[in-house]
Design a protein around this motif. Structure first.
Motif, PDB file in Angstrom:
ATOM      1  N   ASP A 103       2.181   3.289 -22.634  1.00 39.79           N
ATOM      2  CA  ASP A 103       1.286   4.336 -23.143  1.00 39.79           C
ATOM      3  C   ASP A 103      -0.117   3.782 -23.332  1.00 39.79           C
ATOM      4  O   ASP A 103      -0.299   2.688 -23.893  1.00 39.79           O
ATOM      5  N   ARG A 122      -0.011   7.277 -19.159  1.00 33.18           N
ATOM      6  CA  ARG A 122       0.792   6.066 -19.022  1.00 33.18           C
ATOM      7  C   ARG A 122       0.392   5.309 -17.767  1.00 33.18           C
ATOM      8  O   ARG A 122      -0.013   5.921 -16.760  1.00 33.18           O
ATOM      9  N   GLY A 198       2.220   9.624 -26.970  1.00 32.51           N
ATOM     10  CA  GLY A 198       1.435   8.548 -26.372  1.00 32.51           C
ATOM     11  C   GLY A 198       0.418   7.976 -27.331  1.00 32.51           C
ATOM     12  O   GLY A 198       0.478   8.177 -28.544  1.00 32.51           O
TER      13      GLY A 198
END
Length: 542
Positions: A103, A122, A198
């Motif tokens: 992330d 990502r 994330g």
């Protein structure tokens, strides 16, 4: 509000509910938080000399850093990906962090123009000289609390000297407490897959001293009013780990911190930080100091500061007052484009007024003056300062007008200016410009509570009377008995998309929206549902 397909995860929603903004921010965010990079944002990243990046180390601890390169080192091969031709400096806490699937959060920020954009995603393709990222979410940010700085390149040619710390030394304390800017890394990944999960990289700014050291491992900073997304605070509700990055803009040094936070929502300690809505307490786990880690240096844009004298203070409604400024030395002021804002500094103008803010200019370009029309907010440090302490004759500092919420002079289409409340201020400036010689058809549609809360009403009516191509329509949501239909307002209710359909034939026009986020989201959703292309709808948030 239903959470299906919401751009916010559970922590962000929880904070929004707690603070009473959930129903307002959700529809707006669904419009501005995207799963792809618009072309404008792709071009924005391509011209940056650095980006702020948030990620976790091998132990799962969040950190923030800067990645730097020649403009173009950040590229967007397509609308859903970002390629970065750079790696962290040797010794950086995130030196080995960017493996496949990791992330990452990005903050693209132009300190000179105060523009910024955020991305989370990502790593999709790691490499020796950089990496690529699959974009999950992206959105722009307002320019508040950003200190303008101009960058220059300066070769270093040496490996950064690295020092690790487990507490704040006197030298680090002076650095931190003298800072007016830092960046913060937070994150949350829940069960399953969601683009709301994330890492997030965010900016925090204030006057020097807004971050305070309160122990050898403890610091505290205020959380000011922002865009009501609560990405950072929402992440911290779910995961209290955070990374903080301080930059020595003159030397190119970095100070990376990682630790845990505690949020103080409403204790008496808030009174020690004027304008703070919450306090964030940070307990240090580890610090990494990198000397001359960056080949960039920044200097404040001091040359663009002008001293302004307040020459008029005009009460426009029960809540809104206009402030008219001329140059202190009598010289000409830099002109501006209708719709732009004025960054002002309020240091020394009254108790608790050591803040900087940006306000939309409400007068027309070319008048040799600047006018801002400000609503007094009970919790607003700057607005209370202006209303309660700043009097005619006061001297304030300001930077050049800025912003990209402007009329499109190349468009032949009619112009539709749509506002609610104090959101009319940049649109009144636009109306001045349009009345001054533009032949396009213009609709000015505004919503207010009643006549006592209708700012700049006479001025707008006078402008409309001067131009046969201008049509005005005012809506009062709660008209008083003394508010006359047909004289003070044209209809009762609220400004919405259905009203615009009645007023604007075929919804053929360029739409400019300004007002509360829920209002703008509702209007924009209606317009798009009726086939108005998104590129013909522009909006400004405060």
């Amino acid at each position: 509000m239903a959470t299906a397909s919401s751009p916010f995860h559970a922590g962000e929603q929880q904070v929004q509910e707690r603070l009473g903004v959930r129903d307002e921010i959700e529809p707006w965010a669904r419009k501005v938080v995207r799963g792809h990079l618009p072309d404008e944002h792709r071009r924005f990243y391509a011209r940056l000399p650095f980006v702020v990046v948030a990620a976790r180390d091998g132990s799962g601890r969040p950190w923030a850093t800067l990645l730097v390169g020649e403009p173009g080192f950040v590229r967007s091969p397509d609308a859903r990906s970002l390629a970065i031709d750079a790696r962290p400096a040797a010794g950086d806490a995130l030196e080995d962090a960017f493996a496949r699937g990791v992330d990452v959060g990005f903050l693209g920020i132009e300190l000179a123009t105060r523009r910024r954009n955020r991305i989370n995603g990502r790593v999709s393709a790691p490499g020796t000289g950089g990496f690529e990222v699959a974009v999950d979410q992206t959105f722009g940010n307002c320019p508040q609390y950003i200190h303008e700085r101009k960058w220059r390149r300066e070769a270093t040619g040496t490996t950064p000297a690295r020092r690790a710390h487990d507490r704040f030394s006197p030298e680090l304390r002076r650095w931190i407490e003298g800072a007016d800017t830092f960046f913060i890394a937070t994150g949350h990944r829940g069960e399953g897959e969601s683009p709301t999960f994330g890492m997030d990289a965010s900016h925090r700014g204030g006057e020097p001293g807004f971050v305070r050291i309160e122990g050898e491992r403890h610091l505290v900073f205020p959380d000011y009013a922002g865009n009501s997304h609560y990405n950072t605070i929402g992440n911290l509700v779910m995961d209290p780990r955070a990374g903080i990055l301080f930059v020595d803009f003159e030397r190119g040094d970095l100070l990376q911190l990682t630790g845990r936070v505690r949020i103080d929502w409403e204790s008496p300690e808030l009174e020690r930080f004027p304008g703070a809505r919450r306090l964030v307490h940070f307990e240090l786990d580890e610090a990494v100091e990198l000397e001359q880690a960056l080949p960039l240096r920044w200097e404040k844009a001091a040359g663009s500061v002008r001293s302004l004298r307040l020459v008029e203070k005009i009460r426009e409604s029960d809540e809104v007052t206009s402030f008219v400024f001329e140059s202190r030395d009598g010289g000409p002021l830099a002109d501006f484009n209708a719709g732009q804002h004025l960054p002002i500094e309020l240091e020394g103008t009254g108790q608790g007024c050591g803040v900087s803010r940006t306000y939309s200019l409400s007068n027309g370009p070319g008048q040799g003056r600047y006018r801002i029309s400000v609503k007094r907010h009970p919790q607003g440090v700057a607005s209370r300062c202006l209303h309660d302490h700043v009097q005619v004759g006061a001297i304030l500092s300001a930077r050049a007008p800025a912003g990209d919420f402007m009329l499109d002079p190349s468009s032949p289409r009619p112009v539709v200016l749509v506002s609610a409340g104090v959101g009319l201020t940049p649109l009144v400036s636009m109306l001045h410009e349009l009345v001054g010689g533009d032949s396009r058809r213009v609709w000015f549609v505004h919503g207010a509570r009643d006549g006592r809360h209708h700012a700049l009403a006479d001025e707008v009516r006078d402008l409309g009377a001067r131009a046969p191509n201008v049509r005005l329509h005012v809506v009062y949501s709660r008209p008083r008995p003394e508010d006359e239909l047909g004289r003070h307002y044209d209809s009762a209710g609220r400004v919405d998309g259905a009203l615009l359909e009645k007023l604007v034939p075929g919804l053929d026009g360029d739409f400019y929206l300004c007002g509360p986020t829920g209002f703008m989201a509702s209007v924009q959703e209606h317009l798009e549902a009726r086939g108005v292309p998104p590129e013909r709808i522009r909006s400004e948030t405060f």
